[in-house]
Design an enzyme around this catalytic site. Structure first.
Site, PDB file in Angstrom:
ATOM      1  N   CYS A  43      -3.941   4.239  -3.046  1.00  0.00           N
ATOM      2  CA  CYS A  43      -5.295   4.714  -3.348  1.00  0.00           C
ATOM      3  C   CYS A  43      -5.229   6.189  -3.761  1.00  0.00           C
ATOM      4  CB  CYS A  43      -6.191   4.552  -2.121  1.00  0.00           C
ATOM      5  SG  CYS A  43      -7.917   5.038  -2.427  1.00  0.00           S
ATOM      6  N   ASP A  45      -7.173   8.379  -2.842  1.00  0.00           N
ATOM      7  CA  ASP A  45      -7.691   9.178  -1.727  1.00  0.00           C
ATOM      8  C   ASP A  45      -6.742  10.335  -1.376  1.00  0.00           C
ATOM      9  OD1 ASP A  45      -8.238   9.966   1.100  1.00  0.00           O
ATOM     10  OD2 ASP A  45      -9.702   8.346   0.997  1.00  0.00           O
ATOM     11  N   ARG A  47      -6.176  11.855   1.189  1.00  0.00           N
ATOM     12  CA  ARG A  47      -5.551  11.835   2.527  1.00  0.00           C
ATOM     13  C   ARG A  47      -4.322  10.931   2.592  1.00  0.00           C
ATOM     14  NH1 ARG A  47     -11.006   9.904   5.262  1.00  0.00           N
ATOM     15  NH2 ARG A  47     -10.776   8.579   3.438  1.00  0.00           N
ATOM     16  N   HIS A  99      -5.467   1.833   2.744  1.00  0.00           N
ATOM     17  CA  HIS A  99      -5.637   2.716   3.905  1.00  0.00           C
ATOM     18  C   HIS A  99      -6.975   2.438   4.580  1.00  0.00           C
ATOM     19  CE1 HIS A  99      -8.583   5.655   2.188  1.00  0.00           C
ATOM     20  NE2 HIS A  99      -8.135   5.142   1.069  1.00  0.00           N
ATOM     21  N   CYS A 102     -11.092   3.485   3.726  1.00  0.00           N
ATOM     22  CA  CYS A 102     -11.121   3.620   2.256  1.00  0.00           C
ATOM     23  C   CYS A 102     -12.574   3.522   1.749  1.00  0.00           C
ATOM     24  CB  CYS A 102     -10.269   2.521   1.622  1.00  0.00           C
ATOM     25  SG  CYS A 102     -10.195   2.622  -0.188  1.00  0.00           S
TER      26      CYS A 102
HETATM   27 ZN   LIG Z   1      -9.134   4.604  -0.628  1.00  0.00          ZN
END
Ligand SMILES: [Zn+2]
Length: 220
Positions: A43, A45, A47, A99, A102
């Site tokens: 992803c 993302d 993090r 994750h 998400c």
């Molecule tokens: Zn995500």
């Protein structure tokens, strides 16, 4: 927290100097080739940084990221990255990594409208629809994590049935596709036991992995 763009450049210079001090010749060696054993499909993302999580260095993992780690059959971007990784770099492992927490998965679960990305997230809603009985049978608080796992499992299937992987396996190339989930809350990777090294195992391992999503969260 980085406060300005200039900080990024000074951090970069400091990092490059530190690397060269610790490992003289590091960058000279890197210029010559990349020979990663791994491809990471994760992803976008912020993090979930592939290298940091796995302790891999520059040159060790080939990365493709998009919103909610989706592999769509007609997405030339993802498919080109997979083709380059498998045919040219000869990676031995491809991991699809979702994750928990998400935003894309949560939006798919809630049916939330967030804009253009709704059309992308629709692919996770397809996953949700396919597994609605399983998801509806779980307590509401567990559904987002379960959908995260199911999405990873489905995307592993999509990698496995891509022309790139069908051709690679037909030629006898050794590549394993893995499904993992990352816990933003504890920093740990979970193996969803969806590792496909031989396409004839796909159906059986898929069924077991989906069952495990339910078994691991079944109300006591
Ligand atoms: Zn995500």
């Amino acid at each position: 927290m980085t406060s300005s763009i200039n900080d990024l450049f000074s951090h970069n210079r400091a990092w490059a100097e530190q690397m060269e001090r610790d490992r003289p010749g590091f960058f000279t060696k890197l210029v010559k080739q990349q020979k990663p054993k791994y491809m990471w499909i994760g992803c976008s993302d912020s993090r979930v940084p592939a290298n940091q999580i796995t302790g891999l260095e520059p040159g060790e993992v080939f990365v493709h990221r998009n919103v909610a780690n989706i592999v769509v059959h007609s997405d030339l971007n993802a498919l080109s990255a997979i083709q380059f990784a498998v045919d040219m770099l000869k990676v031995e492992h491809i991991m699809v990594v979702g994750h928990y927490g998400c935003g894309g998965v949560q939006a798919a679960l809630d049916g939330a409208r967030i804009g253009l990305a709704d059309n992308w997230i629709r692919h996770i809603q397809d996953v949700r629809h396919r597994h609605r009985q399983l998801l509806d049978s779980l307590p509401e608080a567990l559904r987002a994590d379960a959908l995260c796992d199911l999405n990873v499992i489905e995307q592993v299937v999509n990698v496995c049935v891509s022309t790139v992987m069908v051709d690679a396996w037909a030629k006898g190339q050794k590549v394993s596709i893995h499904g993992w989930a990352f816990g933003v809350h504890d920093g740990l990777l979970q193996d969803l036991k969806m590792t496909i090294s031989d396409p004839t195992d796909l159906d059986a391992l898929y069924r077991l992995a989906v069952e495990r999503v339910w078994d691991s969260r079944r109300p006591a």
